[in-house]
Scaffold this motif. Structure first.
Motif, PDB file in Angstrom:
ATOM      1  N   ASP A   1      -8.136   0.520  10.594  1.00 62.53           N
ATOM      2  CA  ASP A   1      -9.096  -0.567  10.351  1.00 62.53           C
ATOM      3  C   ASP A   1      -8.583  -1.893  10.916  1.00 62.53           C
ATOM      4  OD1 ASP A   1     -10.903   1.069   9.060  1.00 62.53           O
ATOM      5  OD2 ASP A   1     -10.240   0.566   7.031  1.00 62.53           O
ATOM      6  N   ARG A   2      -7.271  -2.122  10.770  1.00 63.03           N
ATOM      7  CA  ARG A   2      -6.721  -3.417  11.180  1.00 63.03           C
ATOM      8  C   ARG A   2      -6.418  -3.479  12.678  1.00 63.03           C
ATOM      9  NH1 ARG A   2      -1.828  -6.847   8.394  1.00 63.03           N
ATOM     10  NH2 ARG A   2      -1.481  -8.208  10.181  1.00 63.03           N
TER      11      ARG A   2
ATOM     12  N   ASP B   1     -19.716   6.950   7.217  1.00 67.76           N
ATOM     13  CA  ASP B   1     -19.769   6.852   8.685  1.00 67.76           C
ATOM     14  C   ASP B   1     -21.181   7.123   9.199  1.00 67.76           C
ATOM     15  OD1 ASP B   1     -17.082   6.245   8.936  1.00 67.76           O
ATOM     16  OD2 ASP B   1     -16.446   8.291   9.393  1.00 67.76           O
TER      17      ASP B   1
ATOM     18  N   TYR C   1      -5.735   2.228   6.855  1.00 66.33           N
ATOM     19  CA  TYR C   1      -5.613   0.762   6.923  1.00 66.33           C
ATOM     20  C   TYR C   1      -5.226   0.322   8.338  1.00 66.33           C
ATOM     21  CZ  TYR C   1      -3.597  -3.903   6.450  1.00 66.33           C
ATOM     22  OH  TYR C   1      -3.283  -5.226   6.635  1.00 66.33           O
TER      23      TYR C   1
ATOM     24  N   ARG D   1      -9.517   2.840  -1.110  1.00 71.72           N
ATOM     25  CA  ARG D   1      -8.990   4.183  -0.795  1.00 71.72           C
ATOM     26  C   ARG D   1      -7.820   4.548  -1.694  1.00 71.72           C
ATOM     27  NH1 ARG D   1     -10.152   3.023   5.184  1.00 71.72           N
ATOM     28  NH2 ARG D   1     -11.977   4.328   5.616  1.00 71.72           N
TER      29      ARG D   1
ATOM     30  N   GLU E   1     -16.349   9.823   2.955  1.00 72.26           N
ATOM     31  CA  GLU E   1     -16.077   9.043   4.175  1.00 72.26           C
ATOM     32  C   GLU E   1     -17.101   9.408   5.270  1.00 72.26           C
ATOM     33  OE1 GLU E   1     -13.799   6.657   4.746  1.00 72.26           O
ATOM     34  OE2 GLU E   1     -12.171   6.938   3.289  1.00 72.26           O
TER      35      GLU E   1
ATOM     36  N   ARG F   1     -17.911   0.706   1.456  1.00 74.79           N
ATOM     37  CA  ARG F   1     -16.556   0.321   1.855  1.00 74.79           C
ATOM     38  C   ARG F   1     -16.578  -1.182   2.100  1.00 74.79           C
ATOM     39  NH1 ARG F   1     -15.587   5.410   5.988  1.00 74.79           N
ATOM     40  NH2 ARG F   1     -17.110   4.293   7.241  1.00 74.79           N
TER      41      ARG F   1
ATOM     42  N   VAL G   1     -10.351  -5.601   5.302  1.00 76.63           N
ATOM     43  CA  VAL G   1      -9.568  -4.377   5.521  1.00 76.63           C
ATOM     44  C   VAL G   1      -8.598  -4.082   4.372  1.00 76.63           C
ATOM     45  CG1 VAL G   1      -9.774  -4.229   8.037  1.00 76.63           C
ATOM     46  CG2 VAL G   1      -7.919  -5.607   7.047  1.00 76.63           C
TER      47      VAL G   1
ATOM     48  N   VAL H   1     -19.084  11.225  14.391  1.00 76.93           N
ATOM     49  CA  VAL H   1     -18.846  11.209  12.953  1.00 76.93           C
ATOM     50  C   VAL H   1     -18.402  12.565  12.396  1.00 76.93           C
ATOM     51  CG1 VAL H   1     -20.244   9.185  12.396  1.00 76.93           C
ATOM     52  CG2 VAL H   1     -21.339  11.434  12.425  1.00 76.93           C
TER      53      VAL H   1
ATOM     54  N   ARG I   1     -14.770  13.060  13.367  1.00 73.78           N
ATOM     55  CA  ARG I   1     -14.005  12.181  12.484  1.00 73.78           C
ATOM     56  C   ARG I   1     -13.782  12.855  11.123  1.00 73.78           C
ATOM     57  NH1 ARG I   1     -14.740   5.732  12.160  1.00 73.78           N
ATOM     58  NH2 ARG I   1     -14.697   5.947  14.414  1.00 73.78           N
TER      59      ARG I   1
ATOM     60  N   ARG J   1     -10.622  -2.714   1.493  1.00 77.29           N
ATOM     61  CA  ARG J   1     -10.978  -1.349   1.866  1.00 77.29           C
ATOM     62  C   ARG J   1      -9.816  -0.396   1.565  1.00 77.29           C
ATOM     63  NH1 ARG J   1     -14.332   0.234   7.195  1.00 77.29           N
ATOM     64  NH2 ARG J   1     -15.659  -1.436   6.444  1.00 77.29           N
ATOM     65  N   ALA J   2      -8.600  -0.851   1.834  1.00 78.90           N
ATOM     66  CA  ALA J   2      -7.412  -0.038   1.544  1.00 78.90           C
ATOM     67  C   ALA J   2      -7.244   0.144   0.028  1.00 78.90           C
ATOM     68  CB  ALA J   2      -6.170  -0.684   2.149  1.00 78.90           C
ATOM     69  N   HIS J   3      -7.523  -0.920  -0.737  1.00 79.21           N
ATOM     70  CA  HIS J   3      -7.423  -0.789  -2.196  1.00 79.21           C
ATOM     71  C   HIS J   3      -8.449   0.214  -2.732  1.00 79.21           C
ATOM     72  CE1 HIS J   3      -4.225  -3.504  -3.180  1.00 79.21           C
ATOM     73  NE2 HIS J   3      -4.744  -4.476  -2.462  1.00 79.21           N
TER      74      HIS J   3
ATOM     75  N   ARG K   1     -10.254  14.089   9.212  1.00 83.58           N
ATOM     76  CA  ARG K   1      -9.883  13.797   7.819  1.00 83.58           C
ATOM     77  C   ARG K   1      -9.643  15.087   7.029  1.00 83.58           C
ATOM     78  NH1 ARG K   1     -13.798   8.980   7.973  1.00 83.58           N
ATOM     79  NH2 ARG K   1     -12.396   7.190   8.046  1.00 83.58           N
TER      80      ARG K   1
ATOM     81  N   LEU L   1       0.853  -1.189   0.000  1.00 89.58           N
ATOM     82  CA  LEU L   1       0.000   0.000   0.000  1.00 89.58           C
ATOM     83  C   LEU L   1       0.885   1.234   0.000  1.00 89.58           C
ATOM     84  CD1 LEU L   1      -2.620  -0.871   2.775  1.00 89.58           C
ATOM     85  CD2 LEU L   1      -2.910  -1.098   0.293  1.00 89.58           C
TER      86      LEU L   1
ATOM     87  N   VAL M   1      -3.677   6.437   3.047  1.00 91.95           N
ATOM     88  CA  VAL M   1      -4.266   5.112   2.874  1.00 91.95           C
ATOM     89  C   VAL M   1      -3.687   4.148   3.920  1.00 91.95           C
ATOM     90  CG1 VAL M   1      -4.460   3.155   1.282  1.00 91.95           C
ATOM     91  CG2 VAL M   1      -4.698   5.510   0.413  1.00 91.95           C
TER      92      VAL M   1
END
Lengths: 220, 220
Positions: free
Chosen positions: A72-73, B72, A69, B91, B68, B80, B84, A84, A87, B87-89, A91, A60, A65
């Motif tokens: 998320d992970r 949310d 990721y 983005r 995004e 999305r 994970v 929200v 958030r 999801r990164a791909h 961003r 990646l 990104v």
């Protein structure tokens, strides 16, 4: 996992703040194989830029990104606020830093040598930056910042990860171009910069960036 | 909520595909008050760009941030992916479209008139675009695309929302600059472009963009 990076890159530093804050211990930080923009590195990350995160053969690119990721992970501790709208402000600040601050700042790198400098181009970039610093301050204020330790809310978020390395580049690079105090017209941003350096992960990355900066500036 | 936008803007169109796909019915689409880049509009969205989403007095700019936020706030149906890495791909494809495709494509807008055109600048931009189309195809392939209907996985995602309007601009704008078939060297991208137009929300936005394009080109 491997993070292809250098300690001075503000984009890589953004990821390192996050990695330290989340205490992710299975990411090895190493330089891009073959060097930045090399053909070898482009087989990993097609843009040839850093950072890039290698995960079981998948790569990646793009710090933003990678940061999303990793959230998320490894969701705990979260560097994305629960609310929200907060958030979204995180961003927004990250993106404004990326596109409207770092992008023009990078235009100054080829102009570092005062004896070999296109002053017209430099003046144009400095004017853009002056406008965009005000924009940055505006977004910080819209996100709810007044005088706290963090950009959005009372905890470290991805906004801080993006902003801190950009502020480091700004305060260290601009004096070379005659801007002694780049934060003089943006009082909230100045207060934020003073406060955020107390954060442990930010302070660790700022030290690493300072080491990298000393090395390229020919310091000891 | 209000989305300040125009039907032809690829960034606004990205949000409209998402809004239609999620059937969000309390967003009113309207032009930026006072016009794009106007002082009046900048009191809402400091960059003066579109789109911007107004939510109870708060304004979010930047299409990516808006997309995004809408995910949310309105999580179902999700644009999305669950996985994970997928999801990164998504983005990554969105960001590559944004920075490496749309950014240079926009450099061509001031050069539309063949009698008042800086051909050297145009050639330089076309060369960048050729390189970046290959990059786009590479990222599409790395994200797992071979010949399906959608960019990542088998459902509409935010990657499609970003890519479809950019492809519209690309195939409609580049022939004006002598590139008759911009997708000739990128076979997966060409297949993707053919397939994705079957999607209902994409097809609706493509019609709206075509209307807008006809209007500025002086068509009926």
């Amino acid at each position: 996992m491997k993070l292809y990076q250098s300690n001075l890159s503000p984009f890589a530093s953004r990821c390192r703040i996050q990695i330290y804050a989340k205490a992710i211990d299975d990411i090895e930080c190493c330089p891009p194989p073959g060097g930045l923009s090399s053909d070898e590195y482009k087989t990993h990350n097609p843009t040839g830029k850093m950072p890039a995160l290698e995960i079981d053969g998948h790569v990646l690119g793009e710090s933003e990104v990678i940061c999303e990721y990793l959230e998320d992970r490894f969701p705990t501790p979260s560097l994305r606020p629960q609310d929200v709208l907060d958030r979204a402000h995180v961003r927004l600040l990250s993106r404004v830093t990326d596109l409207y601050i770092l992008d023009p700042l990078f235009d100054l790198f080829p102009q570092m040598d005062p004896n070999n400098r296109d002053q017209t181009a430099v003046d144009k970039t400095l004017a853009v930056l002056k406008t965009n610093f005000a924009l940055w301050e505006d977004y910080l204020t819209r996100g709810g910042y007044s005088d706290g330790d963090y950009a959005v809310g009372d905890k470290l978020t991805l906004a801080d990860c993006a902003m801190v390395p950009a502020l480091f580049v700004m305060v260290n690079l601009l004096p070379t171009f005659g801007v002694a105090d780049p934060l003089v017209d943006t009082s909230r941003l100045a207060r934020y910069w003073e406060n955020i350096q107390k954060d442990e992960s930010c302070s660790r990355v700022l030290s690493e960036m300072a080491e990298g900066f000393k090395a390229i500036m020919g310091g000891a």
